[in-house]
Structure formats: structure tokens, C-alpha cells
Design a protein around this motif. Sequence first.
Motif, PDB file in Angstrom:
ATOM      1  N   GLU A   1     -10.016 -23.601 -27.541  1.00 55.56           N
ATOM      2  CA  GLU A   1     -11.105 -24.765 -27.323  1.00 55.56           C
ATOM      3  C   GLU A   1     -12.121 -23.222 -27.573  1.00 55.56           C
ATOM      4  O   GLU A   1     -12.748 -21.979 -26.990  1.00 55.56           O
ATOM      5  N   LEU A   2     -13.415 -24.213 -28.850  1.00 56.51           N
ATOM      6  CA  LEU A   2     -14.186 -22.778 -29.046  1.00 56.51           C
ATOM      7  C   LEU A   2     -15.360 -22.200 -28.615  1.00 56.51           C
ATOM      8  O   LEU A   2     -15.798 -21.050 -29.167  1.00 56.51           O
ATOM      9  N   GLY A   3     -16.201 -23.414 -27.770  1.00 58.04           N
ATOM     10  CA  GLY A   3     -16.854 -23.089 -26.757  1.00 58.04           C
ATOM     11  C   GLY A   3     -17.413 -24.006 -26.490  1.00 58.04           C
ATOM     12  O   GLY A   3     -17.166 -24.893 -26.416  1.00 58.04           O
TER      13      GLY A   3
ATOM     14  N   GLU B   1     -21.155 -21.993 -17.775  1.00 58.74           N
ATOM     15  CA  GLU B   1     -19.912 -21.727 -18.290  1.00 58.74           C
ATOM     16  C   GLU B   1     -20.292 -21.289 -19.911  1.00 58.74           C
ATOM     17  O   GLU B   1     -20.609 -23.016 -20.214  1.00 58.74           O
ATOM     18  N   LYS B   2     -19.156 -20.970 -20.176  1.00 59.75           N
ATOM     19  CA  LYS B   2     -19.769 -20.507 -21.791  1.00 59.75           C
ATOM     20  C   LYS B   2     -17.792 -20.018 -22.315  1.00 59.75           C
ATOM     21  O   LYS B   2     -17.350 -19.210 -21.613  1.00 59.75           O
ATOM     22  N   GLY B   3     -17.983 -19.393 -23.253  1.00 57.96           N
ATOM     23  CA  GLY B   3     -16.401 -18.738 -24.163  1.00 57.96           C
ATOM     24  C   GLY B   3     -15.834 -19.585 -24.662  1.00 57.96           C
ATOM     25  O   GLY B   3     -15.763 -20.803 -24.531  1.00 57.96           O
ATOM     26  N   ILE B   4     -15.258 -18.522 -25.231  1.00 54.40           N
ATOM     27  CA  ILE B   4     -13.281 -19.035 -25.699  1.00 54.40           C
ATOM     28  C   ILE B   4     -12.690 -19.405 -24.851  1.00 54.40           C
ATOM     29  O   ILE B   4     -12.455 -18.398 -23.849  1.00 54.40           O
ATOM     30  N   ARG B   5     -11.416 -19.967 -25.325  1.00 53.67           N
ATOM     31  CA  ARG B   5     -10.615 -20.137 -23.596  1.00 53.67           C
ATOM     32  C   ARG B   5      -9.116 -20.749 -24.782  1.00 53.67           C
ATOM     33  O   ARG B   5      -9.371 -21.218 -25.981  1.00 53.67           O
TER      34      ARG B   5
END
Lengths: 220, 366
Positions: free
Chosen positions: B318-320, B237-241
Motif C-alpha cells: 500500500e503506497l500511501g 494516518e499516513k505512510g507505506i504499509r
Amino acid sequence: MIDKQKITTAPQTQNGEKGQKTVKHNNSAGFSRLLVIWGLTLIVVGIGLGVTLLLIERSKLTVIPVAPPPLPTAANPSDTPPPPQEVNLFLLDATTLTLVPIKIERRLHTDDLTKRLDQVVTALIQETPPNFRNTIPRGTELNEAYIDNQQTAYLDFSSHLTDGHIGGTTAELLTVTAILKTVFDAFPDHIKQVQILINGEEIKTIAGHLNLSQPLQLPQ
Amino acid sequence: MLVLAITFKSTAQERAVRFIDAEGQTLAEIPAHHQNDQVYLPVDAVKQVIDPRATHQYNHPRKRLTLKTKGRQIRLQMGRSAISIEPDGQTLTLATPPITIAQQPMLPVDFFRQLLPILNNVEVIYNPNLNKLQIRSKNTWTPGETDNLQNWTIIIDPGHGGSDDGCTSSTGIFEKNIVLALAQQLQKRIKQQGIQVHLTREKDTNKTHFERIQIAEQNRGQLFLSLHCNTSFSPHEKGIRIYLNNPKGRIRFPSPTQPALIGQQLKVLAQVNFLKQSQDFAHALQTELNFLTETPIKTINLPLIALSEAYMPAVVLELGYLSNVEDLEKLSNAEYTENVVQAITRALQRYISSINQQTAPTAPEE
Ligand SMILES: [Zn+2]
């Protein structure tokens, strides 16, 4: 309570059968030896009967403190404890990253709702089949479960739920959602909201993101 | 033959350069050639993204290309970085020279990055990792609006701190340190725009949620941006939220039935009054940060402790994922964090000008 008495007497009868089998194997021995064995067997059976009767008597009078299930699998159909019931535990499918219901079987308390809630949540903490992740930190314990007259379930966990949590909003949301989904799925008619407590105290959050200061529901 | 054609087509699409507008909508997707880590587009791309009426002449033996567009002549020599623009008499130097591939002249992406602002009066930002080139109208700060900017106070809240590390990567990197460094970088950048900025913590210290909100209110913050890093149970799981504080989100508070709860409930509801503006800011962040990501950023509604009782529009970013190797690498890369800081700053500008536009016609000046 009735169930527990049945459980305690069951092993006694099993022991008795084993004793009789031993006798049959010694059939080819001499006559005097046979007499001694017969005598001994009679004594053993007598003591066995006595103890069994005594236990039955005692169990009628007092409640024997016995640890709750896991229960032994019953050999005799007439003697069975409550039949195993299916419970859905919501665990994380590591490939799809979603919470999925995993069916397990548990002998749940039939008459005591609070005990049943305790059993379901404890199962959720403990079960981790292969290919699934448990979203509750390993080693977390459920101190107590309680349901009030507003159909709010209070789940009091050990502080490891917070201290042992990996953090992050995604993980925190999965932990809380797994608990809520499992509880609402198992008690659709009895529990409307769930409040998470740590060591008997209301908490603001588990990992610093979600606001858990109130009882929680899931969207319909 | 057919198989060959299909494979060729699919690889060309895969490595296409995507031209997008300020909202992230695709304007054109042009198959590109990749050679020696450089990306080249055919000359016809000029017609698609600069000027449909553009014409060109190519002198094969001399390898000279002349483009006619918008009353100008642009001359290029294959293999040379310098280009001239007439009648302006301007000379530009491309980061990569144009080349010939299969005897056809090919233009490097940098040609478009540099020429688009000159010819179409736009701003261009390029993400070389994702082959995305964003075309946006020139920064629209008028002097009147700059005055308004000085009246804006933004609160940046670096999550966790002190004994609370937040989440930790397997390599021992703490969320609390990543978010503080980025908050300080962001503070510097936003101040350059004339906007006032306060951090809820300047150092590696413990701060309760209540203390953070107090700082925001004492400084009369108009927007609260809480910075965090994420963790998942899966390393994939990855990425900005982006998270919005909404008591009716993926988990929700019950509607008030008991009198004892009403006081508490009112506080929560008061924050809901800012939900629309928080959503606007989340949308601005999403639009700007999408430029840095392969997949569109998700905005998730939840009851959030970090934003509870914040009586101002508020967002958790949430940056990552520190549990994901790629995200961790990005967050440790100065170039990437600088891009994030720029994107957040642009999102702020976008948000503030949308608020100014909303209030301008109705509210008389004090
Ligand atoms: Zn955090």
C-alpha cells in the motif's frame, strides 16, 4: 413476550392518573357543574377501565405485534421491562486511531440470543458519540442476524456496507475488527466466529483487500 | 546560557544528517548546519564516515582546505564547486560549494554523496527530505547472476480498475489510476534489469481476483506484487504499509473442524507454504522503502483476497494514504514515485539474490 404486554398496559394507567388530576383542578366550580363533571369523570374512568380490561383479556389470547425496543422508560418499578444492560461498542478513537470499547446501555432481549445479537450489531451501526468514528458506513442496515449450532454468527448486512465503504486495507480491517470485537465482547460464551454476508450471500471481500469468504476470529 | 545550550543541542540533533547502511541501521548521526536550504557538515565528519585516519589542513586567509585520506589529497576552495583529487588528477563539481560558518570550513552533503563511492567503493543514495544518506556495497550483479535474472518472472498487480475505483482522495484522485501508472513505471524499470514482468491489467479495466491469479499462473510468475493505496478514517494516518496473506493474522480463519471446510482450508494453507518467502520479500521491500519514510514501515499479516490462491510468494504494497494530504502530495510527485520505483527494484534485486544464495549451494544446475 411477557415484557411486551407489560409495556403496552403501562401507558393506560398513566392516562387514568392524568384524568383524575384534571378533576381536582376544577374543585371550586358550582354544584351542578360539579355533578356534570363527576358524571363525565365516572364515564371516562368507566370507559378507561373497560378498555384496560379488554386489552388485558386480548393480550392473554393473542400476541400483540409490537415493535421491539427502544422501550419507554418505565415509571413504576414493579412494571419494568428488562433492566438496561451495558454493551461495549468498539468505535474508532480519532486521535489514537485505535478501536476502543464505548459503554452504552440497552434493554436487551434476555431470552432470545439472535434478537440480542441483532440489537447489539444495530447499536454498533447507529451509535457515534462525539470524538469517535464509526467504522461502518453510515446508512448500512443489518438485514438479519443468525447463530448456528457451531457457534458461528452470520451477520447479513445491506449492500451499503460494501458500496458505501471508503476503501483501503486499513479502513476495511477496522470495519471488520470493530464488528468482531463488539460481537465477541457481548457474546463470549455463545459466539466463536462471525461470517459477514451481504444481502444473504457469502462475500469475498468488503473493499477488495480482506478475504472474508470464511467465518472469522480474532487472535486470542 | 544553559537554556541556550540545550536549545542549540536539540535543534542540531533534529537537523542531523543520518548515515545508514544497506539494512537501514544508523552508522553515524552528525549534527548539521542548515543555511539557504543547504545542509553542511563539519570537516570532522570525514573521519566518522569516510576514513577515521583522515587528516586535514585549513588555510584560513586563503580559505583552502586540503584533506588527506586513503593515499589521496583532496583540495577544496571555500565558495567554489570544483574540487581536485590527487594523484588521480580527477576533478569533481559539487552541486553546492563548501562554505565557512563561524570561520570554520563546512562541507555540503553532496561532498559525501560524491566522494564516498570514489574513496570507499560503495553506492550512496541521499534523501534530502529526511537528511538520510544510505551507504551500500556496490551493486553486486555478477554475470552469472544476471543469467539467473532472466529466468525470473515477476507479476505486478495494479489493484482495482474499471468500475472499481478503489479508494478516492477528497480531490478526486482514484487509487486505480495511481497504482496503474506506478506499475507501468515499475515494469519498465525492472525489465531494464533483465527480469521478466507481467501486469495483471494494462488498462483501466475490471479484473476479478481469480483472473489476476490466472494471469500470474499462466505466465509462470515467481513473485506476485499487488499495488494499492490506502485509506483511513483519520486524515492523520499516513505512510507505506506492507501486507502478507496469512490466515492467522490480525483477523483469522478458524482451524478446520467441519469436513465441508477442509477443501477450502487446504487452498488457504497451500498459500501459507509461501509465507516464508513472502516474508523475505516483504522484508526486502521494508528495508528499501524505509529509506523514503520518516517512520519504519509496518508489515501486517491478514487473510487477503488479492493474494488468496496465489501459489507463489506474494505481497500487497500500500503506497500511501489517499486520505492524508502529505501522502497524496507525494504520490502525485513524479520524483517521489520514481524513488519508490527505484526502491522496489532494489528490493527485488535483494530478494532474488537472497533466493539465489539460498538455492545455489544445494540445487545442482539443470
Ligand atoms: Zn486497494
